[in-house]
Design an enzyme around this catalytic site. Structure first.
Site, PDB file in Angstrom:
ATOM      1  N   SER A  21       0.766  -1.046  -0.038  1.00  0.00           N
ATOM      2  CA  SER A  21       0.141   0.047  -0.056  1.00  0.00           C
ATOM      3  C   SER A  21       0.921   1.315   0.086  1.00  0.00           C
ATOM      4  O   SER A  21       1.979   1.365   0.865  1.00  0.00           O
ATOM      5  CB  SER A  21      -0.862   0.071   1.135  1.00  0.00           C
ATOM      6  OG  SER A  21      -1.578  -1.195   1.480  1.00  0.00           O
ATOM      7  N   ASP A  66     -14.626   3.231   9.809  1.00  0.00           N
ATOM      8  CA  ASP A  66     -15.207   3.162   8.837  1.00  0.00           C
ATOM      9  C   ASP A  66     -15.484   4.589   8.091  1.00  0.00           C
ATOM     10  O   ASP A  66     -16.229   5.397   8.842  1.00  0.00           O
ATOM     11  CB  ASP A  66     -16.710   2.514   8.627  1.00  0.00           C
ATOM     12  CG  ASP A  66     -17.322   2.575   7.686  1.00  0.00           C
ATOM     13  OD1 ASP A  66     -17.110   3.149   6.545  1.00  0.00           O
ATOM     14  OD2 ASP A  66     -18.553   1.941   7.582  1.00  0.00           O
ATOM     15  N   TYR A 150      -6.038   9.421  -9.293  1.00  0.00           N
ATOM     16  CA  TYR A 150      -5.558   8.992 -10.545  1.00  0.00           C
ATOM     17  C   TYR A 150      -5.992   9.646 -11.932  1.00  0.00           C
ATOM     18  O   TYR A 150      -7.047  10.219 -11.597  1.00  0.00           O
ATOM     19  CB  TYR A 150      -6.083   7.399 -10.683  1.00  0.00           C
ATOM     20  CG  TYR A 150      -5.587   6.676 -11.709  1.00  0.00           C
ATOM     21  CD1 TYR A 150      -4.140   6.683 -12.086  1.00  0.00           C
ATOM     22  CD2 TYR A 150      -6.215   5.768 -12.601  1.00  0.00           C
ATOM     23  CE1 TYR A 150      -3.691   5.871 -13.205  1.00  0.00           C
ATOM     24  CE2 TYR A 150      -5.865   5.203 -13.637  1.00  0.00           C
ATOM     25  CZ  TYR A 150      -4.611   5.384 -13.943  1.00  0.00           C
ATOM     26  OH  TYR A 150      -4.164   4.434 -15.004  1.00  0.00           O
ATOM     27  N   TYR A 160     -11.751   0.870 -15.926  1.00  0.00           N
ATOM     28  CA  TYR A 160     -11.493   1.578 -14.452  1.00  0.00           C
ATOM     29  C   TYR A 160     -12.782   1.959 -13.955  1.00  0.00           C
ATOM     30  O   TYR A 160     -13.029   2.698 -12.864  1.00  0.00           O
ATOM     31  CB  TYR A 160     -10.332   2.600 -14.673  1.00  0.00           C
ATOM     32  CG  TYR A 160     -10.060   3.220 -13.276  1.00  0.00           C
ATOM     33  CD1 TYR A 160      -9.251   2.497 -12.479  1.00  0.00           C
ATOM     34  CD2 TYR A 160     -10.188   4.463 -12.813  1.00  0.00           C
ATOM     35  CE1 TYR A 160      -8.781   2.870 -11.164  1.00  0.00           C
ATOM     36  CE2 TYR A 160      -9.719   5.030 -11.841  1.00  0.00           C
ATOM     37  CZ  TYR A 160      -9.096   4.053 -10.942  1.00  0.00           C
ATOM     38  OH  TYR A 160      -8.465   4.697  -9.680  1.00  0.00           O
TER      39      TYR A 160
END
Lengths: 277, 277, 277, 277
Positions: A21, A66, A150, A160
């Site tokens: 990561s 979360d 991105y 994607y």
């Protein structure tokens, strides 16, 4: 070699899953550069337990959260400030997930509950994180908030899917909240648009190897890896970049402004030749 | 406080005129961060002699160079490497001048010899500098080259005249040479698009105060000053940003992505109200 | 089928060389749509004589003009208004030439006299044309001026050399003059960034076939051809687009926002597979 | 004057509320240019009944449709094809609504149910519309789909709140679906980024008058009105623009590339002067 760029700073890192990561590398570098950090991830992502190795290595606490839950985020910011002994100086948001991609649904066959989930996990979580932080006055003046993005936010990449739209939304939220937070508290908000990177998330995308290899051949410096991304994040967390905000910063070896590199011309010439044979 | 970010690095700084110059601050910071540097400017700009104070303060040599002259540039790179004891790691290009602006010629009444001069001094000098450096293999692998730009390369500012076109050309040259130099030597080339800054050059532009004040009110963090710009340049010279290339990086307190800040809405509301009275 | 979109309008078309030229198609379409036009090109480009066929076909006059010469341009605007019986409503600039490309000089080995020539012919001619037109009040209120550009103004294409920089400069001139001309005379100025097109100019560029084929496979609609470009130019000359100005408009089948099309993923998958064998 | 640009074409127009709506003008112009159309809007928006005047005037049917409902959309495309006698050639999406803006919630105090609603109504409805159309093969080959957007997708406007993020998402969906639909059916998808316009929606935004007046003074041609926007939409629906896709097209009098117009410098000079007194 450490430059103590983040000496005395307190950071919060979302999204370290395992040592591939980007968030994992950022956590390591930030601590190397003198910061104290808290690590967080969704309860389900903590199950594998790998993050606790990182916590041990970096002397940091892990607080489950979360990021789509305002309550969890409130708890996180409260606990993080307790753990770190003061307001937060920097935050990394490295969260993205698309059930549509996981279930291989084409972009013209999206499940709309999945789409809502993609948006909530991958983009709106960034707003929630900042709104909760702002309401709790949890970020120190001049603080720096980063999210990883991105180039699919600007250009389409077959496969994607709805993550492209999530990245566009994420980058917009960075601008919008950056405007607000900058005016009120001198806090800056940016996104880093990173080369395709071999992470667990990346590997889940169909066609990822093509994106990766073509981007690598198109980029004059080749693809940027997660180590160099972590170094770049460190500069963005430091005070040296204190006037940079509301930007989407390409960290990509030059890919974003490369139409066709020397290497790519050669590669394609060969292929196009052979296609004609 | 120094982080030794540029320890062991050798740099070349074009364009320090006096202590208001951004290049002046960059020189100071670079040395503070551990670099050795050479200062250069056009012979005419050296006359005032102020640069020698900077040279003294930073322990650096001054080598005169007309950046539009390939011969001067060749001499500069040769002498700089001698003075610094090795290849150059970073370069700052902070050069811009428009005779059309100096003579207050409107954009629809440009003198074309002046325009050629604007382009040659303000943009093509950047190509020449890199071509000479490349041919002499004067930049170390992984080196970092920066030029200072302004958002007029993307949007028009009445009064900024042909300098807008020069900045667009400069930024294109950064991309084009960045592609080449990146592929061949891992050298990266970027431009920093800086807030309007109260320098000698800035003050020569009609309407500059309006650009400055409006940009300041539009930018959530206010205008970036030359000190913070110098800090940002340091991060771009460091290895921490080694995969960033061919980018135009806004250093502007968020101006470039701000349509209308909270402050600006308030300011304009008052003015527009009073206009209607 | 004609829509009479340009009925009663007078136009000036630079750069038709032969029937592969985009300017040639624009001339044909403009006349088809009801315009009267004047054709112009550099004396050397008129030698082949093909343009006189176009003149005959379109019932238009040919007035030679070296677009880098202010005198020639003055003469052209005077004569064109005489020939057409009034002020000019639209202009097409389709001019580009790089001696560096012709002589196959690498981007790190440019000849600077050639570079000046590239800039003067391919970009500054556009400023001259507009400055002369403005000074002679030769363009009708609401007129529309277009130049043809290429995405190399934003991204680098190995082999396109200094033409990339010329296109960036050209697009900046469009914005700068568009701001001025819009404020003063409601004249609008735009550039069309066209797909790689098989013209005489295009064919002179090394690697052109690769740009062409890759762009074709990357663009969801494929490359735009010169016929469709001419149709697009007609809409931009018409009053229907009267509020569009200072834009660079991509006419490229979607290439500019396509990172990787479905077709390209498939094509590259095969090639990357075979590379690994 | 009609050019019959849309002769024989069938269109579907979402979002005409009253005669100030851009969609209203687009409907009128499209019919003027030879198209047959169907009008649609949410049941609640039909209550005022004004749309039926437009229907009468344009000889078109009104089919109610909540654009967030896949079922309603399916019904709409089926019925529209029946009413028009064939596949749809063009679609306008002019839909946007933010409960957060209506309830004057600050960007750092968003209600997340409201945010979901903003995204669903203003952006995801565009995906649903296209997915339903695609699955029902309801759009003719070469068809043209447009959505109306605003520059807040790129730059922040205080007071525009979560609608900015919705516009960024909308524009991304245009690119993503445009890539897919272009590859499969040559259908093109674009957004038009329109000047601030005095519509019912616009007037609901706090600070709208400031956006409007500042944009007007910043734009060399002034703000584009809804009439000219409708004309521009007509060109985008026509075959003349058949190779333009996945673009966000500014229709704004030059605002998007204007940093500071001549008028704005003068206006601000006066105000800044008076502020200092």
């Amino acid at each position: 070699m450490s430059h103590n760029l983040l000496a005395g700073k307190r950071g919060l890192i979302f999204g370290a899953l395992n040592e591939n990561s980007i968030a994992w590398k950022v956590a390591e570098k930030a601590v190397e550069e003198g910061a104290q950090i808290v690590l967080t991830n969704a309860p389900i992502a903590l199950r594998s337990g790998e993050i606790y190795e990182l916590a041990k290595k970096t002397g940091s606490e892990v607080i489950p959260c979360d990021a789509t839950s305002v309550d969890d985020l409130s708890n996180l910011f409260t606990k993080s400030q307790e753990a770190l002994g003061g307001k937060i100086d920097f935050v990394l948001h490295s969260i993205g997930m698309s059930p549509n991609i996981r279930k291989s649904r084409s972009y013209a066959d999206l499940d709309y509950n999945f789409l809502d989930r993609t948006m909530n996990v991958s983009a709106i979580s960034f707003h929630k994180m900042m709104q909760v932080a702002y309401k709790n006055d949890a970020i120190a003046e001049g603080g720096s908030i980063l999210a990883l993005s991105y180039i699919a936010g600007q250009r389409t990449y077959a496969g994607y899917s709805d993550m492209a739209d999530a990245k566009a939304l994420l980058e917009s939220i960075a601008r919008s909240f950056g405007s607000f937070y900058g005016s009120k508290k001198k806090v800056r908000v940016n996104t880093i648009s990173q080369s395709p990177t071999r992470t667990t998330a990346g590997n889940g995308i169909s066609g990822f190897n093509v994106f990766y290899d073509v981007a690598d051949s198109m980029s004059p410096l080749g693809n940027a890896d997660s180590e160099s991304c972590a170094d770049y994040c460190v500069t963005m967390f430091s005070d040296l970049t204190r006037m940079v905000t509301m930007q989407n910063l390409y960290h990509d070896g030059g890919y974003s402004t490369s139409g066709m590199s020397i290497e790519a011309v050669e590669m394609f010439s060969n292929h196009l030749e052979s296609d004609k044979k």
